[in-house]
Scaffold this motif. Structure first.
Motif, mmCIF file in Angstrom:
data_model
loop_
_atom_site.group_PDB
_atom_site.id
_atom_site.type_symbol
_atom_site.label_atom_id
_atom_site.label_comp_id
_atom_site.label_asym_id
_atom_site.label_seq_id
_atom_site.Cartn_x
_atom_site.Cartn_y
_atom_site.Cartn_z
ATOM 1 N N LEU A 11 -5.445 6.484 -6.672
ATOM 2 C CA LEU A 11 -4.555 6.486 -5.503
ATOM 3 C C LEU A 11 -3.182 5.926 -5.816
ATOM 4 O O LEU A 11 -2.174 6.392 -5.283
ATOM 5 N N GLU A 12 -3.114 4.915 -6.715
ATOM 6 C CA GLU A 12 -1.810 4.272 -6.919
ATOM 7 C C GLU A 12 -0.813 5.177 -7.651
ATOM 8 O O GLU A 12 0.368 4.911 -7.674
ATOM 9 N N GLY A 29 0.824 -1.213 0.000
ATOM 10 C CA GLY A 29 0.000 0.000 0.000
ATOM 11 C C GLY A 29 0.855 1.259 0.000
ATOM 12 O O GLY A 29 2.066 1.198 0.148
ATOM 13 N N GLY A 81 -11.861 6.470 -3.059
ATOM 14 C CA GLY A 81 -11.164 5.200 -2.845
ATOM 15 C C GLY A 81 -10.864 4.460 -4.131
ATOM 16 O O GLY A 81 -10.726 3.242 -4.133
ATOM 17 N N ASP A 82 -10.776 5.170 -5.255
ATOM 18 C CA ASP A 82 -10.479 4.524 -6.534
ATOM 19 C C ASP A 82 -8.973 4.241 -6.616
ATOM 20 O O ASP A 82 -8.163 5.167 -6.642
ATOM 21 N N VAL A 83 -8.635 2.951 -6.675
ATOM 22 C CA VAL A 83 -7.227 2.564 -6.638
ATOM 23 C C VAL A 83 -6.448 3.135 -7.829
ATOM 24 O O VAL A 83 -5.284 3.491 -7.711
ATOM 25 N N ARG A 84 -7.134 3.279 -8.982
ATOM 26 C CA ARG A 84 -6.420 3.813 -10.165
ATOM 27 C C ARG A 84 -5.926 5.232 -9.920
ATOM 28 O O ARG A 84 -4.877 5.642 -10.389
ATOM 29 N N HIS A 130 -2.062 7.701 1.504
ATOM 30 C CA HIS A 130 -3.069 8.468 0.788
ATOM 31 C C HIS A 130 -2.534 9.883 0.558
ATOM 32 O O HIS A 130 -1.868 10.445 1.441
#
Ligand SMILES: [Zn+2]
Length: 390
Positions: free
Chosen positions: A386-387, A141, A381-384, A144
């Protein structure tokens, strides 16, 4: 002919593959042939004995003999085979455990052969796991972007000697408004702006619970428990009765700061915030202070920084800069000298002490730093999304 570990001279991928298959097939056959405790002990020693077991031999003959460029591949292969053998050898005990159980069972006596055949088939299936397949990846992870920015802001002030204080998200009206010099009936208390806990109409106003609308109550808590000099930053989550859109969110984060001591002046405030903005946005950033109003500071100011997108020119690529509406300045935070009335609520001597306070929205700073155009992205919370910050 029992299997013997060959000495390798060819370390190409096909040659390694062939050697691996030969070894696995031997492991298969030998583990299936185990039908008693004595068989199993011999099987275990043949494969795992420290001195001359097959695992030790492949280590000596394959890995140690491998030329430099192949070392890594051969090392991975030997490790994978080691794991497989260490898994398979204890499992081979299952062959005869079942065998004896079954033999002892009167109704199954006739089908002993079938059970053993089934058992061997199952063991062989385990052996056919393809160790060349990629393993399971567990992504690590990342912080954020809002928390990352908040830590960065806090870090700037920690380096200036500030300590960190935190407080509850559910506050009383007293700490959120009254002790901060908000007069009764101040519009900020309106339910249009503030989220109150329901069913408290019977309580006096100052005791009613609400979701804090700023982190300023932490300043009051801090001054109540700490004697001056005080230098603290208070990071945290705050709530407003706002609908979510590109620039508003019912939840956001603030970092507030407070410095109280003897002889603190507006110059100290300006110098501190100018330094902090340069630390956050780069040393070429300029700051300017505009008169403003907050109930708990007097005088109060809004701080603007020179636009980081157009270098304060108001024009970018020949067109008016959208980020600063062509003004060259971006408004970023509020600040001021602590209103002497506030000292009255915490038993500080306003004749002897002075101080300043400031507060900034973390999302606003993260939006500027990372060029994000919609505050909602921080909370979906969209991983695309956040990453990209990982
Ligand atoms: Zn600009």
């Amino acid at each position: 002919m029992p299997y013997t570990v060959p000495k390798l001279s060819d370390f190409s991928a096909p040659a390694l593959d062939a050697a691996m298959r030969e070894l696995l097939s031997a492991l298969d056959q030998e583990s299936a042939a185990v039908v008693s405790e004595n068989d199993w002990k011999a099987f275990r020693d043949r494969w795992m004995a420290r001195k001359n077991g097959i695992l030790t031999q492949i280590n000596d003959l394959w890995l140690k003999g491998a030329p430099g460029p192949s070392k890594r591949d051969v090392g991975q292969l030997v490790n994978a085979l080691r794991l497989l053998v260490e898994d398979r050898v204890p499992k081979a005990r299952g062959n005869f455990d079942t065998f004896e159980d079954v033999v002892g069972h009167p109704t199954l006596r006739g089908s002993v052969g079938e059970v053993i055949a089934l058992k061997r088939k199952r063991t062989a299936m385990v052996a056919s796991v393809d160790i060349t397949l990629p393993g399971i990846r567990r992504p690590i992870g990342a912080e954020h972007p809002v928390i990352k920015t908040m830590n960065e802001i806090v870090g700037v002030f920690r380096n200036l000697g500030y300590s960190v204080e935190e407080g509850p998200e559910i506050e009383t009206d007293y700490y959120n408004f009254e002790a901060l010099n908000f007069p009764p009936n101040h519009p900020a208390r309106d339910t249009q702006d503030t989220l109150f806990i329901a069913g408290q109409e019977s309580k006096p106003l100052r005791d009613r619970l609400l979701l804090r609308t700023h982190t300023s109550p932490v300043q009051i808590h801090t001054m109540q428990k700490m004697k001056p000099p005080v230098r603290v930053v208070c990071p945290g989550k705050v709530h407003r009765n706002d609908a979510l859109d590109a620039t508003h969110s019912p939840i956001f984060h603030q970092v507030e700061g407070l410095a109280v001591d003897t002889n603190i002046t507006f110059c100290d405030l300006k110098g501190t915030l100018d330094h902090a903005m340069k630390a956050l946005f780069g040393s070429s950033v300029k700051t300017r202070f505009y008169p403003s109003f907050f109930p708990f500071t007097e005088p109060s100011a809004d701080v603007q920084i020179s636009c980081i997108f157009c270098d304060g020119k108001g024009v970018r690529d020949g067109a008016p800069c959208r980020n600063c509406k062509a003004s060259g300045w971006i408004e970023l935070l509020g600040c001021g000298m602590v209103d002497p009335n506030v000292y009255g609520f915490v038993d500080y001597d306003p004749a002897r002490l002075s101080g300043f306070a400031f507060g900034m929205g973390v999302e606003r700073i993260a939006i500027l730093k990372y060029g994000v155009d919609d505050i909602e992205l921080f909370f979906q919370g969209d991983v695309r999304f956040l990453e990209q910050f990982g």
